[in-house]
Design a protein around this motif. Structure first.
Motif, PDB file in Angstrom:
ATOM      1  N   ALA A   1     -50.687  80.749 -17.679  1.00  0.00           N
ATOM      2  CA  ALA A   1     -49.812  80.204 -16.631  1.00  0.00           C
ATOM      3  C   ALA A   1     -48.356  80.594 -16.905  1.00  0.00           C
ATOM      4  O   ALA A   1     -47.633  81.014 -15.997  1.00  0.00           O
ATOM      5  CB  ALA A   1     -49.960  78.688 -16.551  1.00  0.00           C
ATOM      6  N   TYR A   2     -47.930  80.459 -18.143  1.00  0.00           N
ATOM      7  CA  TYR A   2     -46.563  80.818 -18.526  1.00  0.00           C
ATOM      8  C   TYR A   2     -46.309  82.308 -18.286  1.00  0.00           C
ATOM      9  O   TYR A   2     -45.292  82.702 -17.712  1.00  0.00           O
ATOM     10  CB  TYR A   2     -46.328  80.473 -20.004  1.00  0.00           C
ATOM     11  N   THR A   3     -47.238  83.144 -18.732  1.00  0.00           N
ATOM     12  CA  THR A   3     -47.083  84.584 -18.590  1.00  0.00           C
ATOM     13  C   THR A   3     -47.039  84.981 -17.125  1.00  0.00           C
ATOM     14  O   THR A   3     -46.224  85.812 -16.718  1.00  0.00           O
ATOM     15  CB  THR A   3     -48.219  85.326 -19.328  1.00  0.00           C
ATOM     16  N   HIS A   4     -47.879  84.359 -16.317  1.00  0.00           N
ATOM     17  CA  HIS A   4     -47.880  84.644 -14.876  1.00  0.00           C
ATOM     18  C   HIS A   4     -46.561  84.215 -14.253  1.00  0.00           C
ATOM     19  O   HIS A   4     -45.976  84.945 -13.451  1.00  0.00           O
ATOM     20  CB  HIS A   4     -49.060  83.920 -14.206  1.00  0.00           C
ATOM     21  N   HIS A   5     -46.064  83.045 -14.642  1.00  0.00           N
ATOM     22  CA  HIS A   5     -44.817  82.507 -14.081  1.00  0.00           C
ATOM     23  C   HIS A   5     -43.608  83.352 -14.490  1.00  0.00           C
ATOM     24  O   HIS A   5     -42.742  83.647 -13.659  1.00  0.00           O
ATOM     25  CB  HIS A   5     -44.628  81.051 -14.521  1.00  0.00           C
ATOM     26  N   THR A   6     -43.523  83.742 -15.746  1.00  0.00           N
ATOM     27  CA  THR A   6     -42.351  84.467 -16.248  1.00  0.00           C
ATOM     28  C   THR A   6     -42.446  85.978 -16.056  1.00  0.00           C
ATOM     29  O   THR A   6     -41.443  86.667 -16.179  1.00  0.00           O
ATOM     30  CB  THR A   6     -42.136  84.201 -17.750  1.00  0.00           C
ATOM     31  N   ARG A   7     -43.642  86.496 -15.833  1.00  0.00           N
ATOM     32  CA  ARG A   7     -43.906  87.935 -15.726  1.00  0.00           C
ATOM     33  C   ARG A   7     -43.600  88.664 -17.039  1.00  0.00           C
ATOM     34  O   ARG A   7     -43.378  89.866 -17.046  1.00  0.00           O
ATOM     35  CB  ARG A   7     -43.125  88.572 -14.573  1.00  0.00           C
ATOM     36  N   ASN A   8     -43.571  87.933 -18.144  1.00  0.00           N
ATOM     37  CA  ASN A   8     -43.351  88.541 -19.465  1.00  0.00           C
ATOM     38  C   ASN A   8     -44.668  89.100 -19.981  1.00  0.00           C
ATOM     39  O   ASN A   8     -45.305  88.531 -20.845  1.00  0.00           O
ATOM     40  CB  ASN A   8     -42.818  87.507 -20.458  1.00  0.00           C
ATOM     41  N   THR A   9     -45.064  90.213 -19.440  1.00  0.00           N
ATOM     42  CA  THR A   9     -46.332  90.812 -19.855  1.00  0.00           C
ATOM     43  C   THR A   9     -46.070  91.967 -20.806  1.00  0.00           C
ATOM     44  O   THR A   9     -45.125  92.731 -20.634  1.00  0.00           O
ATOM     45  CB  THR A   9     -47.142  91.311 -18.648  1.00  0.00           C
ATOM     46  N   PHE A  10     -46.921  92.065 -21.791  1.00  0.00           N
ATOM     47  CA  PHE A  10     -46.817  93.136 -22.774  1.00  0.00           C
ATOM     48  C   PHE A  10     -47.642  94.309 -22.274  1.00  0.00           C
ATOM     49  O   PHE A  10     -48.763  94.118 -21.802  1.00  0.00           O
ATOM     50  CB  PHE A  10     -47.336  92.652 -24.133  1.00  0.00           C
ATOM     51  N   PRO A  11     -47.115  95.519 -22.371  1.00  0.00           N
ATOM     52  CA  PRO A  11     -47.844  96.673 -21.827  1.00  0.00           C
ATOM     53  C   PRO A  11     -49.129  96.960 -22.582  1.00  0.00           C
ATOM     54  O   PRO A  11     -49.135  97.043 -23.800  1.00  0.00           O
ATOM     55  CB  PRO A  11     -46.847  97.830 -21.989  1.00  0.00           C
ATOM     56  N   LYS A  12     -50.241  97.066 -21.852  1.00  0.00           N
ATOM     57  CA  LYS A  12     -51.508  97.397 -22.498  1.00  0.00           C
ATOM     58  C   LYS A  12     -51.779  98.895 -22.421  1.00  0.00           C
ATOM     59  O   LYS A  12     -52.555  99.410 -23.172  1.00  0.00           O
ATOM     60  CB  LYS A  12     -52.708  96.700 -21.884  1.00  0.00           C
ATOM     61  N   GLU A  13     -51.121  99.569 -21.497  1.00  0.00           N
ATOM     62  CA  GLU A  13     -51.437 100.975 -21.275  1.00  0.00           C
ATOM     63  C   GLU A  13     -50.743 101.935 -22.233  1.00  0.00           C
ATOM     64  O   GLU A  13     -50.889 103.130 -22.106  1.00  0.00           O
ATOM     65  CB  GLU A  13     -51.156 101.376 -19.826  1.00  0.00           C
TER      66      GLU A  13
END
Length: 183
Positions: free
Chosen positions: A125-137
């Motif tokens: 939920a936090y990651t979705h809300h903040t868009r702080n995603t770590f690149p997997k590619e």
């Protein structure tokens, strides 16, 4: 460090060391006046560079191999107490900690404690809300430590170390290798 070096290539952009990586990047996009319709693709190039810099920053801060010292350092940052004395135990402890990887990297850069989450659902939920995603590619740049923990934060239930599904999958793989004459 890689993130500071990435932002330094934009002379008109003042990198704020105390601000999160994503907030700095969002400010960079505004400074460059880039948008989705940018014909030169500056936003796409900057985004790719930013993703690479995040991975390189993780590697610089936590190491690239599965050594016990890297795992113990990570356990310490994640407030695992006591810190285990084997890689296997460290991995198991880290598996149960829910942390945003971007925030983990930022915590090392800013000196602020990393935020830990009570559950995987809270982290999502936090990651979705903040868009702080770590690149997997960007797997080409990921060291063994990052590869090992990246799965833990975006895993499906029942796929952690010691899970029944994982044990069953390994058992089937071993049986298939034995049938093919590989074991």
């Amino acid at each position: 460090m890689p993130l500071a070096a990435f932002f330094a290539q934009f002379a008109s952009f003042p990198f704020n060391e105390n601000q999160s990586s994503h907030k700095n990047f969002d400010r960079l996009v505004k400074v460059l006046k880039c948008d989705v319709k940018d014909p030169q693709g500056r936003i796409a190039l900057a985004r790719e560079g930013f993703k690479d810099a995040l991975v390189h920053e993780f590697n610089a801060r936590f190491g690239t191999d599965n050594s016990i010292s890297n795992w113990q350092y990570l356990c310490g940052v994640l407030r695992v107490d006591p810190v285990p004395n084997s890689v296997k135990r460290c991995r198991k402890c880290v598996w149960d900690v829910h942390v945003n990887l971007v925030d983990l990297v930022d915590s090392q850069r800013t000196g602020k404690p990393v935020k830990l989450f009570a559950s995987l659902e809270d982290l999502r939920a936090y990651t979705h809300h903040t868009r702080n995603t770590f690149p997997k590619e960007t797997r080409a740049y990921q060291g063994g430590l990052l590869r090992a923990i990246t799965r833990t934060y975006f895993r499906r239930p029942g796929h952690g170390p010691g899970s029944a599904k994982k044990k069953e999958r390994k058992k089937k793989q071993k049986a298939a290798r034995a049938a093919a004459g590989g074991d």
